[in-house]
Motif scaffolding. Structure first.
Motif, PDB file in Angstrom:
ATOM      1  N   VAL A   1       2.033 -45.180  14.465  1.00  0.00           N
ATOM      2  CA  VAL A   1       1.889 -45.817  13.160  1.00  0.00           C
ATOM      3  C   VAL A   1       2.422 -47.239  13.274  1.00  0.00           C
ATOM      4  O   VAL A   1       3.550 -47.453  13.733  1.00  0.00           O
ATOM      5  CB  VAL A   1       2.654 -45.054  12.062  1.00  0.00           C
ATOM      6  CG1 VAL A   1       2.585 -45.823  10.737  1.00  0.00           C
ATOM      7  CG2 VAL A   1       2.086 -43.654  11.883  1.00  0.00           C
ATOM      8  N   ASP A   2       1.609 -48.202  12.896  1.00  0.00           N
ATOM      9  CA  ASP A   2       2.038 -49.596  12.886  1.00  0.00           C
ATOM     10  C   ASP A   2       2.236 -50.016  11.438  1.00  0.00           C
ATOM     11  O   ASP A   2       1.431 -49.668  10.564  1.00  0.00           O
ATOM     12  CB  ASP A   2       0.996 -50.491  13.549  1.00  0.00           C
ATOM     13  CG  ASP A   2       1.542 -51.887  13.842  1.00  0.00           C
ATOM     14  OD1 ASP A   2       2.747 -52.111  13.622  1.00  0.00           O
ATOM     15  OD2 ASP A   2       0.756 -52.739  14.295  1.00  0.00           O
ATOM     16  N   THR A   3       3.301 -50.732  11.170  1.00  0.00           N
ATOM     17  CA  THR A   3       3.599 -51.195   9.821  1.00  0.00           C
ATOM     18  C   THR A   3       3.461 -52.716   9.755  1.00  0.00           C
ATOM     19  O   THR A   3       3.655 -53.417  10.746  1.00  0.00           O
ATOM     20  CB  THR A   3       5.021 -50.805   9.402  1.00  0.00           C
ATOM     21  OG1 THR A   3       5.951 -51.349  10.346  1.00  0.00           O
ATOM     22  CG2 THR A   3       5.174 -49.288   9.371  1.00  0.00           C
ATOM     23  N   LEU A   4       3.143 -53.193   8.581  1.00  0.00           N
ATOM     24  CA  LEU A   4       2.972 -54.627   8.366  1.00  0.00           C
ATOM     25  C   LEU A   4       3.785 -55.059   7.167  1.00  0.00           C
ATOM     26  O   LEU A   4       3.796 -54.384   6.138  1.00  0.00           O
ATOM     27  CB  LEU A   4       1.497 -54.969   8.124  1.00  0.00           C
ATOM     28  CG  LEU A   4       1.210 -56.400   7.650  1.00  0.00           C
ATOM     29  CD1 LEU A   4       1.362 -57.383   8.796  1.00  0.00           C
ATOM     30  CD2 LEU A   4      -0.180 -56.506   7.037  1.00  0.00           C
ATOM     31  N   ARG A   5       4.471 -56.171   7.308  1.00  0.00           N
ATOM     32  CA  ARG A   5       5.081 -56.854   6.189  1.00  0.00           C
ATOM     33  C   ARG A   5       4.899 -58.346   6.434  1.00  0.00           C
ATOM     34  O   ARG A   5       4.871 -58.798   7.594  1.00  0.00           O
ATOM     35  CB  ARG A   5       6.551 -56.489   5.989  1.00  0.00           C
ATOM     36  CG  ARG A   5       7.530 -57.053   6.978  1.00  0.00           C
ATOM     37  CD  ARG A   5       7.621 -56.298   8.278  1.00  0.00           C
ATOM     38  NE  ARG A   5       8.087 -54.942   8.079  1.00  0.00           N
ATOM     39  CZ  ARG A   5       7.598 -53.924   8.729  1.00  0.00           C
ATOM     40  NH1 ARG A   5       6.641 -54.103   9.619  1.00  0.00           N
ATOM     41  NH2 ARG A   5       8.034 -52.717   8.527  1.00  0.00           N
TER      42      ARG A   5
END
Length: 867
Positions: free
Chosen positions: A573-577
């Motif tokens: 799972v890759d997260t973005l902010r």
């Protein structure tokens, strides 16, 4: 000159009313396109400026941060600064909303923008006790003191504008649902605002609430977006300097209007490109004026010869025809201003939608009538009319009276200097190439437009030679297919080459623009499609409803992230902010992602180097990767160090790689998420990319994720293929306005075909009469004219195809690169040329139907009558 203009110029214009109206319509369309585009661009920016002014109130300074907000504890320090008369903290967020109470499950199963929450609202969180000096919030009247009490005591109270309340029949006590951080919140209308300024901001879609409510709903605890200040105008710079010394590097003091200027700078490339395209229609309309005045010269040659014999000077002849052009330009320009105003509403919708998709939220519904745009459009129409008529007017003045008074004089008074035209054409094309090379070398974007203009001029100068070459090559085919009528139709191209080549040039410009834009847009589309296919490798993408408009205020609940990470069958799972920053005076974005996941599962495409090695270096050395547009605008290359404003201070970052990105031309910087956490102290998550293990059914994983989240969040859970389709839909919408500009330019060129053929038929009246007298049937005369119009369309389309290829190369490698910083892989679709040539030949033949009918209906005796 007065009597001559009245009895000669105006009389002829009214006698030939149909042709005059066609010319006026062509000029009107050219001016209308320019005016509508300028009004749309101006209105979009004016709407944004109105919003900025309205939400700023009477503030004349603002403490702002483009990096996701700043600590609210600075408010106390700033408020007590000497020279600050008033200070007010603000939390400002764009949200998706709908009237009514939140009921039922969250919209987890949706994969596209949901119509259940159609409105985009600008929500302002204000300290109501500090608002009085800024005149944004109107406290309820004294007789409504209980309403004021309800507003202060209700933890979900909002005040809405009168226009928003009227649109949805909202009254005090009614609920409004907003989507914040993937959750649905019901807010209660406790007051309706009548502020005229707020009615203009965001089209009236403004909501005010207490700052504590905004911080709670959007989880902005302890954060402010800005502090509005009211200071003594005489001490403004002194107060600014004092405050800036107390602020960290990522927080600055600016004037409210500075935000508008930043946005105008960001969208300037888009604005200039649309404006340049609108000039094409004006350029094509120049050929109409040229043709109209040229035909007037031909039809009135004997009349002018008699006047010259009676003492009329050459300068008076020039002025006579320039006055005719001025009349046509004046009428066409006035009509164009009115038509442009009507067209501006449709253009505004397309422009504001594109700006919102690529840059930031713009809510523009009303067209702002700018006198400067009208003045410029009118002057352009008049100036181009005069410029177009100058050549024919001078030709009329130079023709000897002894030649013009003779009967039976050929149409062409002077032989056309084809050699000089051809040499001038190739020289102009060489100059265009030189300008293009200079533009690329010096990075001067406007040089690309100069090169494009020279390119069109160069090919226009080649149109006489191309017309003769086309006639020579196509005459055998015309005779084989059309018989004697075809041969006569082709011969007229040669005999009236000075006039027919002008139509060829007009068609060439229209076709060239159509081909050039089609190739560029097609190449861009294919490039983006390839980029999306290679870069968007996640199997599922999860984001909160409204994330695209809420931006930094969006935060997925932690349980959503945990549910994704704990799903069976999920490989990673890759997260973005992300946050918006100001770098070198330009807006840009900084995003934190998981570089390790990208190394193992992603497919970021870099200009140079291996993706895994670049990401590993950036992860281990706390470096950054930057988008191609960021690197181009800031003249950055691999190995350079950039200094980014962060809450931890101005931080140096080594650029480890430059990656392709077509999501926005504002530019982006990506860092490994632990570094983002450390610098911005922000652990929120805007969106997720879920990578599914090989062999696992993606739809089953999606269903399990939706079940795990349940009703706790309003999400879009979008499969890879659907997301890619959405990207391409947005891309196609972005270029819709360019297709409209192409269509209008072609329409102007078609008017030129009708006008020129009609005038030539009137000029060849005696010859057509002779043909009818010796037995030519009406059908044969019609066929002859239609062959001529078809050949005009074919030659113009052929030259336009060559021009279009050159123009597409210029658009792709020079103009687009200098303005947006994107690399586009130029691709050619042969079928496009077949479609275009067939379309233009058919269109030209259809345009020739009216002149053909006019020729066929000529009576032999009347046509051969000697004046």
């Amino acid at each position: 000159m007065g009597p001559l203009s009245r009895w000669i110029t105006l009389r002829h214009l009214f006698q030939e009313g149909g042709r005059s109206l066609l010319t006026i319509l062509g000029v009107a369309l050219g001016v209308a396109v320019f005016v509508s585009i300028r009004l749309a661009n101006h209105s979009a920016m004016a709407s944004f400026a109105d919003t900025v002014d309205a939400v700023a109130g009477k503030a004349n300074l603002q403490v702002v941060s483009d990096t996701g907000g700043f600590d609210e504890r600075f408010y106390t320090t700033i408020r007590s600064t000497s020279g600050v008369q008033a200070a007010a903290p603000v939390v400002q967020v764009h949200v998706r909303a709908a009237p009514g109470r939140a009921t039922g499950p969250a919209i987890s199963l949706k994969t596209a923008e949901d119509t259940a929450y159609p409105e985009t609202l600008l929500l302002l969180g204000l300290d109501l006790f500090a608002e009085e000096p800024f005149a944004r919030y109107e406290p309820p009247r004294r007789e409504e003191r209980f309403a004021a009490l309800r507003f202060l005591t209700d933890p979900r109270a909002i005040a809405v504008t009168r226009s928003l309340a009227d649109r949805y029949a909202l009254k005090e006590g009614d609920p409004v649902t907003v989507v914040a951080g993937a959750r649905l919140f019901t807010l209660n209308v406790r007051q309706i605002l009548d502020s005229p300024e707020l009615q203009q901001a965001m089209g009236g879609n403004v909501v005010i609430t207490d700052i504590a409510v905004a911080q709670e709903v959007f989880e902005r605890f302890g954060k402010l977006d800005r502090i509005d200040l009211l200071v003594d105008p005489q001490k403004k710079e002194q107060v600014r300097a004092t405050i800036e010394r107390q602020l960290p590097a990522h927080v600055r003091v600016a004037q409210p209007q500075g935000r508008t200027q930043q946005v105008e700078n960001m969208v300037r490339a888009f604005d200039l490109n649309l404006t340049a395209l609108s000039f094409i229609a004006l350029f094509v309309s120049m050929f109409l004026i040229f043709n109209a005045v040229s035909m007037s010269v031909l039809r009135r040659r004997r009349e002018i010869g008699i006047l010259r014999s009676l003492g009329l000077e050459r300068g008076q002849v020039v002025r006579l025809f320039l006055l005719e052009a001025l009349f046509l330009g004046f009428a066409g320009s006035l009509a164009g201003l009115a038509l442009g105003t009507l067209m501006a509403q449709g253009a505004l919708h397309a422009v504001s939608r594109t700006i919102s998709a690529l840059y930031l939220v713009v809510h523009a519904e009303n067209v702002y009538l700018d006198p400067r745009v009208y003045a410029l459009g009118f002057l352009l129409g008049m100036g181009m009319s005069l410029l177009s008529a100058l050549g024919p007017a001078i030709e009329a003045s130079l023709t000897p009276p002894s030649l013009t008074v003779r009967q039976g004089t050929l149409i062409e008074a002077q032989p056309l200097p084809l050699g000089k035209f051809t040499v001038a054409g190739f020289a102009t094309l060489a100059a265009a190439a030189g300008f293009a090379a200079w533009t690329v070398g010096e990075r001067q974007p406007l040089g690309g437009f100069a090169s494009a203009f020279l390119l069109l001029i160069g090919f226009s100068l080649l149109s006489p030679g191309t017309t003769l070459l086309g006639e020579r090559l196509l005459s055998p085919l015309a005779r084989a297919v059309g018989g004697i009528e075809g041969m006569l139709g082709a011969r007229y191209l040669r005999e009236a080459v000075a006039r027919t080549s002008v139509v060829v040039a007009a068609l060439m410009v229209s076709v060239g623009m159509m081909i050039g834009l089609s190739i560029m847009v097609g190449s861009f589309r294919k490039t983006v499609d390839t980029w999306v296919s290679q870069t968007i490798r996640g199997d599922l993408y999860v984001e909160a409803v409204g994330r695209t408009i809420s931006g930094a205020a969006t935060a997925l609940p932690p349980e959503v992230v945990e549910a994704a990470e704990n799903l069976p069958g999920v490989a990673a799972v890759d997260t973005l902010r992300s946050v918006q920053v100001t770098h070198n005076g330009r807006l840009a974005y900084v995003a934190g992602i998981n570089f390790r996941v990208q190394e193992e599962h992603g497919q970021l495409q870099f200009l140079r180097g291996d993706a895994a090695e670049i990401l590993a270096r950036a992860r281990e050395g706390e470096g950054a990767i930057v988008s191609e547009s960021f690197a181009f605008r800031n003249r950055v290359k691999e190995g350079d160090t950039i200094r980014m404003p962060t809450p931890a201070g101005e931080t140096p970052m080594r650029v480890e790689g430059i990656y392709y990105d077509y999501s926005t031309d504002a530019g982006a910087v990506m860092v490994h998420y632990p570094l983002f956490w450390k610098l911005w102290r922000d652990r929120r998550t805007e969106s997720l990319a879920i990578y599914v293990e090989p062999g696992v059914d993606v739809s089953q994983v999606r269903n399990r994720f939706v079940a795990a989240v349940g009703d706790r969040a309003a999400l879009y859970v979008t499969p890879n293929r659907t997301l890619r389709s959405r990207v391409m839909v947005i891309f196609d919408q972005t270029f819709q306005i360019t297709y409209a500009l192409q269509g209008i330019s072609i329409l102007v060129a078609v008017l030129g075909v009708i006008s020129t053929l009609t005038a030539l038929i009137l000029q060849r009246g005696r010859e057509i009469g002779v043909l009818r007298g010796v037995g030519a049937m009406r059908s044969q005369v019609r066929k002859m004219v239609l062959v001529e119009s078809g050949l005009l369309g074919l030659i113009g389309a052929a030259l336009g195809c060559v021009c279009g290829i050159a123009l597409s190369l210029l658009l792709t490698y020079v103009i687009n690169k200098q303005f947006f910083g994107w690399s586009i892989r130029w691709t050619l679709e042969p079928w496009l040329f077949v479609q275009t040539v067939v379309l233009m030949v058919v269109t030209a033949i259809i345009a020739g139907l009216v002149p053909a009918r006019l020729a066929a209906n000529k009576v032999a005796a009347e046509a051969m009558r000697v004046d």
